[in-house]
Design an enzyme around this catalytic site. Structure first.
Site, PDB file in Angstrom:
ATOM      1  CG  ASP A   1      -6.331  -3.679  -3.910  1.00 46.21           C
ATOM      2  OD1 ASP A   1      -7.182  -2.804  -3.668  1.00 46.21           O
ATOM      3  OD2 ASP A   1      -5.127  -3.565  -3.597  1.00 46.21           O
TER       4      ASP A   1
ATOM      5  CB  SER B   1      -0.951  -0.035   1.198  1.00 43.08           C
ATOM      6  OG  SER B   1      -1.953   0.954   1.093  1.00 43.08           O
TER       7      SER B   1
ATOM      8  CG  HIS C   1      -5.583  -2.035  -0.286  1.00 41.67           C
ATOM      9  ND1 HIS C   1      -4.591  -2.071  -1.248  1.00 41.67           N
ATOM     10  CD2 HIS C   1      -5.119  -1.216   0.702  1.00 41.67           C
ATOM     11  CE1 HIS C   1      -3.573  -1.314  -0.867  1.00 41.67           C
ATOM     12  NE2 HIS C   1      -3.859  -0.791   0.313  1.00 41.67           N
TER      13      HIS C   1
END
Length: 494
Positions: free
Chosen positions: A443, A233, A472
């Site tokens: 995601d 991320s 995610h």
């Protein structure tokens, strides 16, 4: 089966090897001849938990601190039309594009070898910290992916964080020795009446954070070479900056076009000098095995792309708007004893929806109620999903503050590998090191097409796909799969 495509399967996973194809372009993109490998593995998350998995453990600011010895110039220094100083009436001026002092929190695990090159750097996500065991603990330890018997593991915090690094809640320069009564009323203060940066904290980019981390590695820890940089991320965005800033020996030059008023390559960016090296590039190389090599030898960016897109900026902005809409926000100069908690809680709820998937929410909550005797619809309906989101929002208030959240989401929105480097494609084409890109098939925040773009643009990159219903947050929750891919990559590359 199409010509040129090989499919291999076994009981654990299937591998699909395909030649690289031209991507759906953001702009004109080069295609590379090397192949992309895609591996899918079964989800390892529990399907019948009594509550949705929480990705973080206890969060704190424990660790060591690296302080940059002189004023730290940011990427924005002298650019973007910023004035040289930020002044508030009747208050000392804050330099624009500079942080002084600049410091970051970090932790280390394992032992540095004699060559000072058995190093793994782990980068955390938006609300993470430098305590790796709090959020990727199952990957840390002897024999695990981050093997402390084999590697010296470094986890750095980010600029602007509230976990031990300089940020909005840090002491405001110029007021360290002042009594509270001497501080003007328009200066932000904390609960102890200490003058702080607050919303006057400088605009910081992902690139600024990574460069300071690199300086920490080279000058504080005296590391000669980093085996691998790993992050998911926001941490993946940092890993990508490491690739460009320290994963190449050939600098990415600035494209100049003297016929368009000083703008380079039609990108709309002002070129403030006539040099040929973009910000941070060429600064981090090392001499190893008798030759000049990139300071970073490999990377594993997870669940991220080459830039923060309009989709991701929009989701960040929705969260910021929730904070701004709280009547207590007051332009960020709120009473520290009565902060805009409701706005921050709603912002966290928005984030928690974007981090997961429709299927994950359906499997966990469906249309279930916390009280079956209550109304089955309407404003008083006790939805389980509502209770979950409210809990997550309230829980977040214990470990984050509104201004820090605004500033860190803005830093995340700064992510753009191509800025000042001609283009995304040009910047990534210079990355020499092997890169294993991990994407999560469910995601919706950073979809797989973005990881596919990264792989197509880097000459020595491979794609691995994690299967999960978690969306995610699978990069934190699917730790068995993520660990297996990381271990395989580390063992196969120097």
């Amino acid at each position: 089966m199409a010509r040129g495509v090989t499919h291999v399967s076994n009981s654990n996973a299937s591998a699909l090897i395909i030649p690289k194809q031209p991507p759906i372009p953001l702009a004109s993109k080069p295609a590379y001849a090397s192949s992309t490998t895609i591996v899918r593995a079964k989800s390892t998350t529990k399907q019948n938990d009594t509550s949705m998995d929480d990705e973080y453990g206890a969060m704190n600011s424990s660790g060591k601190t690296y302080a940059y010895p002189t004023p730290y110039r940011l990427e924005s220094f002298g650019t973007f039309g910023h004035p040289p100083v930020l002044s508030t009436t009747s208050t000392p001026q804050l330099p624009r594009g500079v942080i002084d002092p600049a410091f970051v929190n970090y932790n280390t695990y394992g032992t540095l070898n004699a060559d000072r090159d058995n190093v793994l750097v782990i980068c955390h996500a938006l609300t993470g910290n430098a305590s790796l065991e709090a959020w990727w603990g199952d990957l840390l330890g002897p024999g695990k992916a981050f093997d402390t018997d084999r590697y010296f593991v470094v986890c750095c915090n980010i600029l602007g964080s509230c976990y031990g690094s300089v940020g909005p809640s840090s002491a405001r320069p110029g007021y360290e020795k002042n009594n509270a009564a001497d501080v003007p009323s328009n200066i932000p203060r904390d609960k102890n009446d200490r003058a702080i940066y607050g919303m006057d904290f400088p605009d910081v980019s992902v690139r600024d954070t990574v460069r300071l981390q690199l300086l920490l590695l080279k000058h504080e820890l005296k590391i000669n070479s980093v085996k691998c940089v790993i992050g998911g991320s926001f941490g993946g965005m940092q890993a990508m900056e490491y690739c460009v800033m320290a994963g190449a020996t050939r600098p990415v030059g600035i494209i100049r076009n003297h016929g368009n008023g000083g703008l380079g390559n039609g990108t709309g960016e002002k070129r403030s000098d006539s040099g040929t090296t973009a910000y941070g590039i060429g600064e981090f190389v090392t001499k190893r095995n008798g030759r000049i090599e990139p300071f970073v030898r490999s990377a594993v960016p997870i669940a991220c792309g080459a830039e923060h897109t309009a989709w991701q900026i929009g989701i960040s902005e929705t969260q910021r708007q929730a904070i701004y809409a709280d009547p207590k926000w007051d332009g960020g100069r709120y009473d520290p004893n009565d902060p805009p908690s409701s706005g921050l809680a709603v912002a966290r709820q928005v984030a928690m929806v974007s981090y997961r998937t429709p299927l994950g929410y359906h499997k966990k909550f469906g249309r279930a109620l916390t009280d079956e005797s209550g109304p089955s619809y309407g404003s008083r309906a006790p939805w389980q999903v509502k209770s979950y989101l409210e809990y997550q929002g309230k829980k977040f208030l214990d470990r984050f503050d509104p201004v820090t959240y605004v500033k860190l989401t803005e830093q995340m929105d700064s992510h753009d590998i191509g800025r000042g480097r001609g283009s995304i494609e040009r910047a990534l084409s210079h990355v020499e090191i092997p890169v294993c890109v991990l994407g999560i098939d469910s995601d919706v925040l950073y979809p797989l097409m973005e990881q596919e773009e990264l792989v197509r643009c880097m000459p020595n990159a491979t794609l691995r796909i994690v299967h999960s219903d978690a969306g995610h947050d699978g990069f934190l929750l699917e730790q068995d799969q993520v660990a297996a891919h990381i271990k395989s990559f580390l063992y196969s590359h120097d």
